[in-house]
Design a protein around this motif. Structure first.
Motif, PDB file in Angstrom:
ATOM      1  N   ALA A 135       0.830  -1.202   0.000  1.00 57.68           N
ATOM      2  CA  ALA A 135       0.000   0.000   0.000  1.00 57.68           C
ATOM      3  C   ALA A 135       0.872   1.262   0.000  1.00 57.68           C
ATOM      4  O   ALA A 135       0.605   2.215  -0.739  1.00 57.68           O
ATOM      5  N   ARG A 136       1.912   1.254   0.803  1.00 56.27           N
ATOM      6  CA  ARG A 136       2.796   2.421   0.863  1.00 56.27           C
ATOM      7  C   ARG A 136       3.519   2.626  -0.466  1.00 56.27           C
ATOM      8  O   ARG A 136       3.629   3.755  -0.964  1.00 56.27           O
ATOM      9  N   GLU A 137       4.028   1.541  -1.048  1.00 53.96           N
ATOM     10  CA  GLU A 137       4.761   1.646  -2.311  1.00 53.96           C
ATOM     11  C   GLU A 137       3.862   2.113  -3.458  1.00 53.96           C
ATOM     12  O   GLU A 137       4.333   2.726  -4.411  1.00 53.96           O
ATOM     13  N   ASN A 138       2.561   1.817  -3.366  1.00 61.84           N
ATOM     14  CA  ASN A 138       1.634   2.171  -4.439  1.00 61.84           C
ATOM     15  C   ASN A 138       0.739   3.356  -4.063  1.00 61.84           C
ATOM     16  O   ASN A 138      -0.290   3.577  -4.700  1.00 61.84           O
ATOM     17  N   GLU A 139       1.128   4.058  -3.000  1.00 58.83           N
ATOM     18  CA  GLU A 139       0.446   5.282  -2.583  1.00 58.83           C
ATOM     19  C   GLU A 139      -1.055   5.067  -2.323  1.00 58.83           C
ATOM     20  O   GLU A 139      -1.903   5.854  -2.721  1.00 58.83           O
ATOM     21  N   VAL A 140      -1.330   3.944  -1.651  1.00 55.95           N
ATOM     22  CA  VAL A 140      -2.702   3.647  -1.231  1.00 55.95           C
ATOM     23  C   VAL A 140      -2.865   4.090   0.217  1.00 55.95           C
ATOM     24  O   VAL A 140      -2.023   3.781   1.070  1.00 55.95           O
ATOM     25  N   LEU A 141      -3.920   4.824   0.507  1.00 58.64           N
ATOM     26  CA  LEU A 141      -4.156   5.320   1.852  1.00 58.64           C
ATOM     27  C   LEU A 141      -4.415   4.151   2.807  1.00 58.64           C
ATOM     28  O   LEU A 141      -5.245   3.290   2.547  1.00 58.64           O
ATOM     29  N   ILE A 142      -3.683   4.142   3.918  1.00 56.45           N
ATOM     30  CA  ILE A 142      -3.814   3.072   4.908  1.00 56.45           C
ATOM     31  C   ILE A 142      -4.684   3.571   6.056  1.00 56.45           C
ATOM     32  O   ILE A 142      -4.353   4.579   6.695  1.00 56.45           O
ATOM     33  N   PRO A 143      -5.798   2.904   6.335  1.00 55.40           N
ATOM     34  CA  PRO A 143      -6.648   3.352   7.446  1.00 55.40           C
ATOM     35  C   PRO A 143      -5.951   3.158   8.790  1.00 55.40           C
ATOM     36  O   PRO A 143      -5.288   2.141   9.011  1.00 55.40           O
ATOM     37  N   TRP A 144      -6.074   4.144   9.669  1.00 50.96           N
ATOM     38  CA  TRP A 144      -5.466   4.026  11.003  1.00 50.96           C
ATOM     39  C   TRP A 144      -6.148   2.922  11.795  1.00 50.96           C
ATOM     40  O   TRP A 144      -5.504   2.072  12.385  1.00 50.96           O
ATOM     41  N   ARG A 145      -7.462   2.952  11.794  1.00 52.69           N
ATOM     42  CA  ARG A 145      -8.235   1.881  12.404  1.00 52.69           C
ATOM     43  C   ARG A 145      -9.413   1.560  11.497  1.00 52.69           C
ATOM     44  O   ARG A 145      -9.975   2.447  10.874  1.00 52.69           O
ATOM     45  N   LYS A 146      -9.779   0.285  11.468  1.00 50.77           N
ATOM     46  CA  LYS A 146     -10.919  -0.103  10.647  1.00 50.77           C
ATOM     47  C   LYS A 146     -12.196   0.473  11.252  1.00 50.77           C
ATOM     48  O   LYS A 146     -12.454   0.333  12.440  1.00 50.77           O
ATOM     49  N   SER A 147     -13.009   1.114  10.387  1.00 47.99           N
ATOM     50  CA  SER A 147     -14.237   1.727  10.909  1.00 47.99           C
ATOM     51  C   SER A 147     -15.448   1.388  10.049  1.00 47.99           C
ATOM     52  O   SER A 147     -16.554   1.824  10.354  1.00 47.99           O
ATOM     53  N   GLU A 148     -15.235   0.610   8.978  1.00 50.34           N
ATOM     54  CA  GLU A 148     -16.347   0.304   8.084  1.00 50.34           C
ATOM     55  C   GLU A 148     -17.220  -0.801   8.668  1.00 50.34           C
ATOM     56  O   GLU A 148     -16.747  -1.919   8.917  1.00 50.34           O
ATOM     57  N   PRO A 149     -18.503  -0.534   8.906  1.00 54.09           N
ATOM     58  CA  PRO A 149     -19.378  -1.556   9.491  1.00 54.09           C
ATOM     59  C   PRO A 149     -19.808  -2.585   8.451  1.00 54.09           C
ATOM     60  O   PRO A 149     -19.708  -2.352   7.253  1.00 54.09           O
ATOM     61  N   GLU A 150     -20.297  -3.713   8.938  1.00 50.71           N
ATOM     62  CA  GLU A 150     -20.814  -4.745   8.042  1.00 50.71           C
ATOM     63  C   GLU A 150     -22.126  -4.281   7.419  1.00 50.71           C
ATOM     64  O   GLU A 150     -22.935  -3.614   8.066  1.00 50.71           O
ATOM     65  N   GLU A 151     -22.312  -4.644   6.134  1.00 54.51           N
ATOM     66  CA  GLU A 151     -23.556  -4.312   5.446  1.00 54.51           C
ATOM     67  C   GLU A 151     -24.734  -4.999   6.135  1.00 54.51           C
ATOM     68  O   GLU A 151     -24.622  -6.140   6.590  1.00 54.51           O
ATOM     69  N   PHE A 152     -25.877  -4.293   6.196  1.00 53.29           N
ATOM     70  CA  PHE A 152     -27.060  -4.901   6.809  1.00 53.29           C
ATOM     71  C   PHE A 152     -27.548  -6.061   5.942  1.00 53.29           C
ATOM     72  O   PHE A 152     -27.568  -5.990   4.719  1.00 53.29           O
ATOM     73  N   LYS A 153     -27.941  -7.155   6.601  1.00 56.04           N
ATOM     74  CA  LYS A 153     -28.462  -8.332   5.892  1.00 56.04           C
ATOM     75  C   LYS A 153     -29.736  -8.800   6.568  1.00 56.04           C
ATOM     76  O   LYS A 153     -29.851  -8.743   7.799  1.00 56.04           O
ATOM     77  N   THR A 154     -30.662  -9.285   5.764  1.00 57.03           N
ATOM     78  CA  THR A 154     -31.844  -9.932   6.330  1.00 57.03           C
ATOM     79  C   THR A 154     -31.413 -11.285   6.888  1.00 57.03           C
ATOM     80  O   THR A 154     -30.316 -11.787   6.565  1.00 57.03           O
ATOM     81  N   ALA A 155     -32.252 -11.879   7.701  1.00 61.34           N
ATOM     82  CA  ALA A 155     -31.925 -13.180   8.282  1.00 61.34           C
ATOM     83  C   ALA A 155     -31.707 -14.220   7.186  1.00 61.34           C
ATOM     84  O   ALA A 155     -30.798 -15.057   7.270  1.00 61.34           O
ATOM     85  N   TYR A 156     -32.513 -14.154   6.120  1.00 62.65           N
ATOM     86  CA  TYR A 156     -32.380 -15.120   5.023  1.00 62.65           C
ATOM     87  C   TYR A 156     -31.052 -14.937   4.292  1.00 62.65           C
ATOM     88  O   TYR A 156     -30.358 -15.904   3.979  1.00 62.65           O
ATOM     89  N   LYS A 157     -30.689 -13.663   4.034  1.00 62.90           N
ATOM     90  CA  LYS A 157     -29.446 -13.399   3.323  1.00 62.90           C
ATOM     91  C   LYS A 157     -28.239 -13.780   4.181  1.00 62.90           C
ATOM     92  O   LYS A 157     -27.235 -14.298   3.667  1.00 62.90           O
TER      93      LYS A 157
END
Length: 556
Positions: free
Chosen positions: A128-150
């Motif tokens: 990521a550093r070599e390819n200039e990709v932003l590195i998140p300090w801490r993960k903050s992305e929540p899981e997508e909402f899913k129905t019980a069936y999904k």
């Protein structure tokens, strides 16, 4: 001071210790301090006194297990490798350790003490550093909402084909090589490419789940994996070319280290704290895997093969005395049909898929043993393969397996059963006569919590508390070894003793005998050999009375 003089004279680049981080070097530093010679204890090349670490180690949770890492003791100008506290060295040797240090761009001493997950994360961060990709300090992305069936559809793991209990002939094992990593690379599976906002109508979809996959950019994970996959492939070719030289083992250790990186990369996709992780990407990989293994099964069945077992990335197929050319042809057809390479692991003389111990007769997905045509024995999930089995039990079951492995077909196997039971009988007699080394009775268990946190009187908890009372400091993730001295005693302290506190051969003869009998049942239950039947066969020479008495053997 003799050690200091030896190091000065020999001037080694690498120093191997067994427990150096957890005991040897801290003890050495403490004794030097007590004797006021700390300034003279120079272990590295830099003329500085060695100082032990006063900090505690770290307990951490990974893949359902608790691990303990003692504080590292680095040497300046030399490389210190503690073989007892290096997962990478234990599984891949020095060559694998060097390979991992090189590919992850981390110092060798630090790599030796890293978990595979940390090493893999370092690789991702470097890319990521070599390819200039932003590195998140801490993960903050929540899981997508899913129905019980999904959620029910998505959270299913890999494909499992229920094994057919019994002995099978004309069976071959075929495996997808680097199955999950290759799918991640092939189908562009990465946290930022699954359910991306830029391609909601993408033609690239995840089977069963219908997640869209980005068509505009290549994901970070596939780009990190590609060179690792290519390098491992090169090493495997070099192994085949160097089977007669020592280089074959070198290349094998190196590809094994890369294999661990590939395995961990999939697991970290679903790890909640991984910087480049996302549960939907993890679900996408397993959905593709189920799809591919089902396709492979159907192709095999269309080519007149029966599926006797299948698990995640492997299939055991049974034909009518199939030639090697037919099996290779099947692999080629599956490769064309799935778009992923699959290899012939080997053809078995015979393969046994045992049932669960007891009367349930239910199949066990991760337990089997068999012999390839070249005579190589392969076993998974049995007592002899489990790390928590005491050596006396492992050795007994292993010797049974070796006797059964002499059989070349079903008829010979059935004839060898009685011979294997006589082998087991000898091991039972060795226990009864006190001919087994005390160390071979040791049961190894890992602490899952602090000793004071245990509420039930499980054997591990009893031993941990006994050691703590003796002044031994223990933490979650550390291992304890104990001897079962009287399994049925009312007083918990009489049931087990730590190995280091047992001064003589004092063990529960009946308990260890029963464990040996259970190991025999584990192998032979498909053929009607229950624990009761094996016990009656083993003890028919006047030994039954002694076993029923359950006396505790004690010898000076």
């Amino acid at each position: 001071m003799r050690l200091v003089n030896i190091l000065r004279e020999k001037d080694p680049d690498i120093i191997f210790t067994k427990g150096g981080d957890s005991w040897d070097l801290p003890y050495l530093a403490q004794r030097a301090k007590v004797n006021e010679i700390s300034e003279q204890v120079i272990l590295g090349r830099k003329p500085e006194a060695f100082e032990g670490k006063n900090s505690n180690g770290v307990s951490f949770f990974s893949y359902g297990q608790v691990y303990y890492k003692p504080p590292p003791h680095y040497l300046k100008g030399r490389i210190h490798i503690d073989t007892e506290n290096s997962f990478i060295y234990e599984n891949c040797g020095l060559q694998g350790l060097i390979e991992l240090a090189r590919i992850t761009r981390t110092p060798l001493q630090k790599t030796a003490r890293s978990s595979i997950g940390s090493a893999m994360t370092n690789l991702q961060l470097y890319w990521a550093r070599e390819n200039e990709v932003l590195i998140p300090w801490r993960k903050s992305e929540p899981e997508e909402f899913k129905t019980a069936y999904k959620l029910l559809k998505a959270d299913r793991g890999g494909f499992i084909h229920t094994p057919e209990i019994g002995l099978h002939e004309d069976v071959a094992e075929i495996d997808f090589s680097s199955f999950y990593p290759k799918m991640m690379e092939e189908y562009n599976i990465s946290p930022e490419t699954i359910l991306c906002d830029c391609c909601p109508n993408s033609e690239k979809r995840v089977p069963e789940l219908d997640y869209n996959i980005c068509e505009k950019r290549k994901g970070l994970i596939p780009q990190v994996l590609k060179p690792v996959l290519e390098k491992r492939k090169k090493y495997k070719k070099l192994i085949a070319k160097n089977t007669e030289t020592g280089l074959g083992e070198v290349y094998d250790d190196r590809q094994e280290a890369l294999k661990w990186i590939l395995v961990t990369c999939f697991g970290y996709l679903g790890y909640k704290n991984a910087r480049f992780g996302r549960i939907e990407a993890h679900e996408a990989v397993t959905a593709f895997a189920r799809n591919k293994l089902r396709k492979a099964s159907r192709i095999a069945e269309r080519n007149n093969f029966q599926i006797v077992h299948g698990i995640v990335d492997s299939l055991w197929v049974k034909g009518k005395k199939p030639a090697k050319s037919e099996l290779i042809s099947l692999c080629e057809k599956i490769g064309e049909g799935t778009g992923l390479p699959i290899d012939l692991e080997g053809k078995y003389r015979w393969l046994v898929l045992p049932a669960r111990r007891g009367k349930s007769r239910t199949p066990v997905t991760n337990r089997y043993y068999g012999v390839f045509e070249n005579g190589e024995l392969k076993a998974r999930g049995i007592a002899a393969r489990r790390k928590d089995t005491s050596p006396v039990i492992s050795k007994g079951q292993q010797k049974m397996l070796e006797k059964l492995a002499e059989a070349k077909n079903r008829k010979q196997f059935l004839e060898k059963i009685q011979e294997s039971l006589q082998v087991l009988r000898k091991h039972v007699e060795r226990i009864e006569r006190g001919l087994v080394k005390l160390e071979d009775f040791a049961v190894t268990r890992k602490l899952s919590r602090e000793p004071d946190s245990y509420k039930a009187n499980a054997r591990t908890a009893i031993v941990a508390k006994q050691l703590q009372e003796m002044g031994v400091e223990l933490h979650p993730g550390q291992q304890v070894k104990y001897i079962v001295t009287n399994a049925g005693a009312k007083n918990p302290d009489y049931r087990v003793k730590p190995l280091q506190l047992v001064e003589r051969k004092n063990y529960d003869q009946k308990w260890y005998m029963e464990k040996l009998i259970a190991s025999g049942e584990e192998l032979l239950n498909p053929f009607g050999y229950t624990r009761e039947k094996i016990r009656s066969i083993l003890l028919e020479k006047g030994q039954q009375k002694k076993l029923k008495g359950g006396r505790v053997h004690s010898a000076a």
